[in-house]
Design an enzyme around this catalytic site. Sequence first.
Site, PDB file in Angstrom:
ATOM      1  N   HIS A 460       0.842  -1.200   0.000  1.00  0.00           N
ATOM      2  CA  HIS A 460       0.000   0.000   0.000  1.00  0.00           C
ATOM      3  C   HIS A 460       0.880   1.254   0.000  1.00  0.00           C
ATOM      4  O   HIS A 460       0.750   2.127  -0.858  1.00  0.00           O
ATOM      5  CB  HIS A 460      -0.910  -0.023   1.232  1.00  0.00           C
ATOM      6  N   GLU A 461       1.790   1.311   0.962  1.00  0.00           N
ATOM      7  CA  GLU A 461       2.631   2.509   1.073  1.00  0.00           C
ATOM      8  C   GLU A 461       3.551   2.639  -0.130  1.00  0.00           C
ATOM      9  O   GLU A 461       3.822   3.744  -0.604  1.00  0.00           O
ATOM     10  CB  GLU A 461       3.440   2.480   2.379  1.00  0.00           C
ATOM     11  N   HIS A 464       1.761   4.318  -2.972  1.00  0.00           N
ATOM     12  CA  HIS A 464       1.825   5.784  -2.847  1.00  0.00           C
ATOM     13  C   HIS A 464       3.166   6.286  -3.370  1.00  0.00           C
ATOM     14  O   HIS A 464       3.241   7.232  -4.143  1.00  0.00           O
ATOM     15  CB  HIS A 464       1.755   6.204  -1.371  1.00  0.00           C
TER      16      HIS A 464
HETATM   17 ZN    ZN Z   1      -2.641   5.294   2.045  1.00  0.00          ZN
END
Ligand code: ZN
Length: 670
Positions: A460-461, A464
């Site tokens: 997830h990170e 980003h």
């Molecule tokens: Zn996030």
Amino acid sequence: MNLPNFSAIKPNEIEAQLKALLAANQERIENLLRQGNYSWATLMQPLEECDDRLHQFWSIVSHLHSVMDSEELRTAYNNCLPYLSEYSTAIGHNKKLFEAICSLQNSAEFTHYDEAQRRIIENAIRDFKLAGVHLDEEKKAFYAKIVARLSQVTSEFEQNILDATHAWQKQVSNPEAVSGIPAHALEMAQQTAQQKKLEGYVFTLEAPSYLAVIKYADSRTLRKEIYHAYVTRASDLGPSAGKWDNSHNMREILMLRLRLAKLLGFENYAEHSLATKMAKSPDQVLAFLNELVDASLPRAQQEFKALQQFAKQELDLDAIEAWDVAYVSEKLRERKFSVSQEELRPYFAEPRVCEGLFSIVKKLFNLDIKLVENADLWHKDVKCFAIYDESKAIRSYFYLDLYARPNKRGGAWMDDYCGRRKLQNGEAQIPVAFVTCNFSGPIGDAPALFTHDDVVTLFHEFGHAMQHMLTQVNYLDVAGINGIPWDAVEVASQFFENYVWEKESLYLIAQHYQTEHPLSPDLFAKMQRARNFQSAMQMLRQLEFSLFDFILHMEFNPTEEKQIQQILGRVRKKISVVPMPDFNRFQHSFSHIFAGGYAAGYYSYKWAEVMAADAFDLFLQSGIFNREIAQKYRKHILEPGGTRDFSEMFAAFRGREPNVEALLKHSGIY
Ligand code: ZN
């Protein structure tokens, strides 16, 4: 290498350095305005340089404050906040600067601007208005006061949580009392005890420790005790009742936001929040959330009923309490799918997980990731990497800081040291990102072993970070994650989570760290079956947070003393299927909305997840490593930053508007 020098930071010098930097920026801006004759080169380019200088200075301070907090650093950080808010307010209220930028919009030059430049001008004009550039002097002063106070109170809110989290620990000497807790977590608790020169086991409220107890401890008393401590952090109740109480901070934050919104002509802060987002109106947000509630509620009720039945029949628990939910769920998951998060841990050893992640990036985008030797790091567990593109040129750098430790803010997040922009010498500044998680670190001689959930978080990170690092935009304000509306920010991150679930990609990540065996087909099949276990309950939990946040910012009324708890109660009554004790003060540590950027914006997760699922659906149809589609995804979603409307970016990739079908289908709700 434009990498930051962390060890050069001296907490006692920060305040003076910042003041000098802000004064220099201010002087430069005044000079620009004095010269007149505005153009991109004489106005916007120098402004970008000022912003970048400040961002690079402050991002290091604020990053270290998050991951290596110390008393001196915290003092310096807090002392700096008023200068920063004063500075940004002064810029936002600088009418001459505003008019100078407006004049560019009406200049002949404007027609020659590219998409990014035009967007920057439009955003700047919008943001000046949102900063109250049109207000009279008295109201401007009021605005400045509100903003300055807000930055203090939100920071206090966050620090209270950190202090309350670290103030609590539970020592257990009797091995029987820790029955059920996995070996991995017990070793961690022993290690913590040794560090504190105590006997037996020490559990804390840091996520890995808390989760191990709440999910696995057979002792209901122990579970209740840690649950009670956890959900009353920074509140009027619990073991440190009143000591770091955020009750007053929450009300003050909401009151300040409401005043700010009204000052700018909005009805409430929810409307103010939407002024910079994809969603157009509060009604649209509420309708969106309620559509998902309606789709998930019946299924969630069934899920909870199954949990109750199981608890009664198999665990002799007549009534499930809040501190039983995770425990019983884990038992049911093990029974139903005979797979547990702990069983999977040996397959997710850090080195292999990172290699797997990097090879997925290679397969998708043909990029190479290599360790940067000799980078200056803030902690020995941190690593720095460089991303090389097809032509072997460095496209970006990122830091991985994966383990939980004291004095590090909880949770996981991505932040940046700097973004891409064209420098005076014609070269592009290389973006630098921070990827921060709070997983349990190595124990003894073994590498750090993650749960599958941890790996999802890491992806997830990293999703980003990729949006920040792969951008091709040459102007800081709309490069990478800059300028992307908040409710679209979670698209790239949630999209990338999918790669931790598909066979083809998962096999690149998962390998037993001792036997070097891949996941067996049987274990993989079990994981897949367990994927949507309680997905409707989880969906409702996120919707509960989203609705609470949004309604609170729509309806907040400073004269109603108990309103926060009441709104939370109202939302829960409507949609919650799990029991909630009266002492639960989850809102007191809900830093996303009280201290982070998610105020009246928590719905963004779901809003963006719809797009992420819909985007990934295209990959599912034609292969998750389909280069052509990956190329399209990179071009339309990862590279344009904030240069155009996200709905256009999405449509360019997907060929149509997003719809909720894919999300509901992937989460097994339809
Ligand atoms: Zn996030």
